[in-house]
Design an enzyme around this catalytic site. Structure first.
Site, mmCIF file in Angstrom:
data_model
loop_
_atom_site.group_PDB
_atom_site.id
_atom_site.type_symbol
_atom_site.label_atom_id
_atom_site.label_comp_id
_atom_site.label_asym_id
_atom_site.label_seq_id
_atom_site.Cartn_x
_atom_site.Cartn_y
_atom_site.Cartn_z
ATOM 1 N N LYS A 64 12.829 -34.696 5.123
ATOM 2 C CA LYS A 64 13.600 -33.530 5.570
ATOM 3 C C LYS A 64 12.735 -32.263 5.553
ATOM 4 C CE LYS A 64 17.846 -35.672 3.956
ATOM 5 N NZ LYS A 64 17.210 -36.799 3.206
ATOM 6 N N CYS B 289 23.353 -39.516 -0.375
ATOM 7 C CA CYS B 289 23.606 -40.800 0.293
ATOM 8 C C CYS B 289 24.485 -41.647 -0.627
ATOM 9 C CB CYS B 289 22.315 -41.507 0.697
ATOM 10 S SG CYS B 289 21.189 -41.804 -0.656
#
Lengths: 296, 153
Positions: A112, A225
């Site tokens: 990211k 997640c």
């Protein structure tokens, strides 16, 4: 309080029936490095089958491939990165990152971070933090491979970010979490509710520190997640009620966040979060937050 | 700064770096942009564009630095697709894999290695004069982008 049956029963109570999901490999084109290189065509010429991911601007699913997507010259030259499809969502949710000072508070291994760098222009800065030395080495490699120029990395716990004495326009909190069964086949035998609760506590500490470091009118994107509401909606409900943060509407893949969790009624605004049950992607949760106007 | 300029000169090029923006930290060199320069504290892990490190008195360049050298370095070879693949697997190169060469063709000289798209795959050293050798290894691999995989292996 562990095991497949235990967790599947929890998911059922939240409205999702457990089913096995095969993870799909995805890539993200680094638009700055790959500009003008017609990368999808180059990869197809190497025997890599690609399918555009409809909900992502730069994402492709990798189908059958004659070569490993992580070992092509194009990968090694930083023209694309391997990044799970849902994990490509958080960095795209900020209302602009060009020219901003961005904190990536739990950055390693850097998927990211490099994505943020790809979206940022001149004058932008990323401050990336992580504590694990091995993961920091992976982050540094990732930054070098993708030719990132605008990032400084510190070996620092996200819970000590205010020691940098900076205010950030954008903060990405891809917090350490319990993960989910799609990305870890042994997940059900490894994880217990105690892990989930421990992670939730750390996540709240990170959220608190992020709120302290946020510039006026700044934005936080929080993601995990994890499928466990203790790490997702319950934390967001807590952030709204305790940290003076406001949940923003985002437009991305996923269902509305849960506002009723195991008999507990949450703030209505928690529905603005996005919960992604495993299916097209791994399980994921994402939410955008801003400070309420009257919050110091 | 000196290790960087000395290294660049081996390729027949002169790298122009503003010393104000080059930082040395733990024997590693980084190029900062003006925005980073303002906020970077001394105890960073890495910052800006990594340029290379000195270890045991030897300079090891980064791929960022090699990329910066591409437009200014005189010594370059372009490899065909097969040789490019072998090169990033860490292999030396035979004469027949070189499609084009620029700059020095003398044994012992450093040369950047590019693929058919002009992208820098690493660098090497001529093991024989390019004009002389047929069928022999003419190019020793010193550093290639496959290193990213080997580092984490």
């Amino acid at each position: 309080m562990s095991g497949k049956e235990f967790f599947a029963n929890r998911y059922r109570q939240l409205g999702w029936s457990f089913r096995e999901v095969e993870p799909r490999q995805a890539i993200r084109i680094n638009q700055v490095n790959a500009k003008g290189k017609n990368l999808p065509e180059r990869l197809r010429s190497l025997g890599v089958e690609l399918e555009k991911i409809p909900f992502l601007k730069e994402g492709y699913w990798v189908g059958k491939s004659r070569v490993s997507a992580g070992a092509t010259a194009e990968y090694l030259l930083g023209l694309y990165s391997i990044q799970e499809a849902a994990a490509q969502i958080p960095a795209t949710l900020f209302a602009g990152v060009k020219g901003k000072t961005v904190l990536d508070a739990c950055a390693a291994p850097g998927g990211k971070t490099t994505q943020l760098a790809d979206l940022m222009g001149k004058g932008s800065v990323i401050v990336a933090l992580d504590v694990n030395k091995q993961r920091l080495a992976a982050l540094a490699n990732h930054l070098e491979r993708c030719h990132v120029r605008c990032c400084v990395v510190y070996r620092l716990d996200a819970r000590q970010a205010s020691s940098l004495d900076l205010k950030f326009d954008r903060i990405l909190l891809d917090v350490p979490c319990s993960g989910n069964f799609v990305s870890d086949p042994k997940w059900f035998s490894r994880r217990t509710l105690v892990d989930v609760q421990r992670n939730s506590k750390v996540q709240r500490e990170i959220l608190t520190e992020a709120a302290n470091c946020l510039a006026p009118n700044g934005e936080i994107v929080y993601s995990t997640c994890s499928l466990e509401p203790e790490e997702d909606e319950l934390n967001m409900d807590w952030a709204v009620k305790t940290l003076g943060l406001q949940i923003q509407v985002v437009n991305c893949l996923g269902e509305d966040g849960l506002t009723a969790v195991y008999g507990q009624k949450l703030d209505d605004s928690v529905s603005r979060c996005r919960r992604i049950w495993p299916g097209e992607t791994q399980g994921f949760f994402v939410c955008k937050l801003k400070k309420r106007l009257n919050t110091p | 700064m000196k290790p960087l300029t000395v290294f660049a000169s081996k390729f027949g090029g002169k790298v122009a770096l503003n010393p104000e923006f080059v930082v040395e930290h733990a024997q590693r060199y980084y190029l900062l942009n003006p925005a980073l320069r303002k906020i970077v504290k001394r105890n960073f892990y890495c910052a800006g564009m990594y340029l290379g490190k000195v270890k045991g008195g030897v300079f090891f360049p980064s791929f960022n630095l090699l990329n910066m050298l591409v437009p200014i370095a005189a010594n370059k070879v372009i490899l065909d697709r097969k040789a490019a693949w072998l090169f990033i697997c860490g292999r030396d190169i035979f004469r027949k894999g070189i499609v084009q060469s620029m700059g020095s063709q003398r044994r012992g000289d450093c040369t950047l290695v590019l693929n058919e798209y002009g992208e820098c795959l690493g660098f090497g050293m001529l093991a024989a004069d390019l004009g002389d050798a047929s069928g022999r290894v003419v190019f020793r691999n010193v550093l290639d982008v496959g290193d990213f995989l080997r580092r984490e292996g």
